[in-house]
Design a protein around this motif. Structure first.
Motif, mmCIF file in Angstrom:
data_model
loop_
_atom_site.group_PDB
_atom_site.id
_atom_site.type_symbol
_atom_site.label_atom_id
_atom_site.label_comp_id
_atom_site.label_asym_id
_atom_site.label_seq_id
_atom_site.Cartn_x
_atom_site.Cartn_y
_atom_site.Cartn_z
ATOM 1 N N SER A 124 2.329 5.568 51.883
ATOM 2 C CA SER A 124 2.873 4.704 52.055
ATOM 3 C C SER A 124 2.983 4.750 53.650
ATOM 4 C CB SER A 124 4.636 5.166 51.476
ATOM 5 O OG SER A 124 5.111 6.266 51.712
ATOM 6 N N HIS A 125 3.990 4.095 54.633
ATOM 7 C CA HIS A 125 4.327 3.967 55.971
ATOM 8 C C HIS A 125 4.621 5.690 56.106
ATOM 9 C CE1 HIS A 125 3.852 -0.382 55.710
ATOM 10 N NE2 HIS A 125 4.143 -0.128 55.238
ATOM 11 N N ASP A 126 3.804 5.674 57.659
ATOM 12 C CA ASP A 126 4.415 7.435 57.625
ATOM 13 C C ASP A 126 4.908 8.005 57.046
ATOM 14 O OD1 ASP A 126 4.694 6.064 60.482
ATOM 15 O OD2 ASP A 126 6.447 5.170 59.708
ATOM 16 N N LYS A 127 3.279 8.331 55.590
ATOM 17 C CA LYS A 127 3.545 8.978 54.100
ATOM 18 C C LYS A 127 5.125 9.620 54.372
ATOM 19 C CE LYS A 127 -1.061 11.010 56.268
ATOM 20 N NZ LYS A 127 -1.155 12.518 56.477
ATOM 21 N N VAL A 128 6.153 8.652 54.050
ATOM 22 C CA VAL A 128 7.672 9.001 53.531
ATOM 23 C C VAL A 128 7.850 9.054 52.046
ATOM 24 C CG1 VAL A 128 9.750 8.184 53.070
ATOM 25 C CG2 VAL A 128 8.218 7.966 55.682
ATOM 26 N N PHE A 129 6.731 8.182 51.085
ATOM 27 C CA PHE A 129 6.795 9.245 49.775
ATOM 28 C C PHE A 129 5.911 8.806 49.300
ATOM 29 C CE2 PHE A 129 7.635 3.825 50.327
ATOM 30 C CZ PHE A 129 7.111 3.477 49.259
ATOM 31 N N GLY A 164 5.429 7.376 39.546
ATOM 32 C CA GLY A 164 5.462 6.095 38.262
ATOM 33 C C GLY A 164 5.878 5.193 38.460
ATOM 34 N N ARG A 165 5.880 4.103 37.800
ATOM 35 C CA ARG A 165 6.311 3.310 37.883
ATOM 36 C C ARG A 165 7.189 2.501 38.911
ATOM 37 N NH1 ARG A 165 3.439 3.259 32.525
ATOM 38 N NH2 ARG A 165 2.118 1.446 32.341
ATOM 39 N N SER A 166 7.924 3.471 38.203
ATOM 40 C CA SER A 166 9.456 3.777 38.584
ATOM 41 C C SER A 166 10.147 4.509 39.816
ATOM 42 C CB SER A 166 10.904 2.845 37.703
ATOM 43 O OG SER A 166 10.780 1.558 37.320
ATOM 44 N N GLU A 167 9.048 5.626 39.560
ATOM 45 C CA GLU A 167 9.627 7.159 40.032
ATOM 46 C C GLU A 167 8.943 7.326 40.799
ATOM 47 O OE1 GLU A 167 11.310 6.333 36.358
ATOM 48 O OE2 GLU A 167 8.021 6.052 37.011
ATOM 49 N N VAL A 168 9.898 7.892 42.331
ATOM 50 C CA VAL A 168 9.173 8.443 43.350
ATOM 51 C C VAL A 168 9.383 9.159 43.921
ATOM 52 C CG1 VAL A 168 9.686 7.038 46.172
ATOM 53 C CG2 VAL A 168 10.264 6.210 44.496
ATOM 54 N N ALA A 169 8.397 9.915 44.481
ATOM 55 C CA ALA A 169 8.650 11.542 44.872
ATOM 56 C C ALA A 169 8.609 11.008 47.206
ATOM 57 C CB ALA A 169 7.354 12.369 44.451
ATOM 58 N N PHE A 170 9.045 12.025 47.258
ATOM 59 C CA PHE A 170 9.194 11.679 48.513
ATOM 60 C C PHE A 170 7.599 13.383 49.161
ATOM 61 C CE2 PHE A 170 13.279 10.201 47.229
ATOM 62 C CZ PHE A 170 12.840 9.132 48.152
ATOM 63 N N CYS A 171 7.329 12.694 50.840
ATOM 64 C CA CYS A 171 6.575 13.353 50.316
ATOM 65 C C CYS A 171 7.082 13.846 52.315
ATOM 66 C CB CYS A 171 4.820 11.795 51.361
ATOM 67 S SG CYS A 171 4.514 11.522 49.940
#
Length: 238
Positions: free
Chosen positions: A89-94, A98-105
């Motif tokens: 993602s932009h600047d490796k933020v996240f 899953g379809r609606s699940e987000v892990a942060f980077c």
């Protein structure tokens, strides 16, 4: 002209050689790619989902005999989850897990599975959007698989709308708060009377700009502004 034609043919062959499959399907190399970087053995043409193995860092799961192949070409496509569990993602933020699940980077190449949240109902995780969660009406999402772990207790990302921000001009939303505060960390949300909402502020890779995200403590938990995490007992400051 001849060189261009040869180059085009090679690119086409490469794309055919590395095609997207479906997550969890058994392949000719007797494994099933479970995500961009994980796989499981196939026993009697059935994936053994009880044991998930990880590719070495920098390698992606494919249907090739070597299974985990190093990504050395911009056109490279893994067998599964082109937009799943990858920090692009932009600047490796996240990362979308899953379809609606987000892990942060947090600027790293691999997501932190200890920091996972869920988009609100009707929203999907979209790697192309800085907003992270995008309405299903406008996006199909970046990851087309179900998140296997229980999502009932995940904090929900608060998707701010222009009306919700402008209605309380003295209370800063997460993005404004983190940008003006210019500090990384977890903080109590401004103006929250429920003591359940909090902000996570993260510096971008160059350290000069900050991103902000809103969350709610799950269940009956409250956010403790001193400990800076969700707790079972209601803080005295509430």
């Amino acid at each position: 002209m001849a060189f261009s034609i040869v180059t085009l043919v090679l690119v086409i062959i490469f794309l055919i050689d590395y095609t997207n499959g479906k997550c969890g399907d058994c392949q000719d190399n007797f494994v099933a790619c479970q995500s961009l970087t994980t796989f499981s053995l196939c026993i009697d043409d059935k994936s053994n989902d009880d044991e998930i193995l990880e590719c070495p860092q920098g390698r992606l799961c494919t249907d090739k005999p070597d299974i985990c192949v190093e990504n050395t070409n911009s056109s490279f496509q893994a067998s599964c989850g082109q937009g799943c569990e990858v920090c692009n993602s932009h600047d490796k933020v996240f990362s979308c897990v899953g379809r609606s699940e987000v892990a942060f980077c947090f600027g790293e190449d691999l997501p932190f599975y200890s920091v996972i949240a869920r988009c609100p109902k009707g929203y999907v995780c979209d790697l192309s959007s800085r907003a992270i969660c995008v309405k299903k009406d406008y996006s199909e999402g970046s990851c087309d698989k179900d998140y296997k772990d229980s999502t009932s207790d995940l904090p929900i990302i608060d998707v701010a709308t222009p009306s919700s921000v402008s209605s309380s001009p003295l209370i800063r939303d997460a993005q404004t708060f983190c940008r003006e505060n210019a500090m990384e960390g977890t903080f109590a949300a401004e103006g929250d009377l429920t003591c359940k909402k909090y902000y996570i502020c993260q510096a971008l890779s160059n350290g000069s700009k900050f991103m902000g995200y809103s969350y709610y403590c799950s269940g009956s938990d409250y956010f403790d502004p001193v400990k800076r995490f969700c707790v079972a007992d209601k803080p005295k400051s509430c």
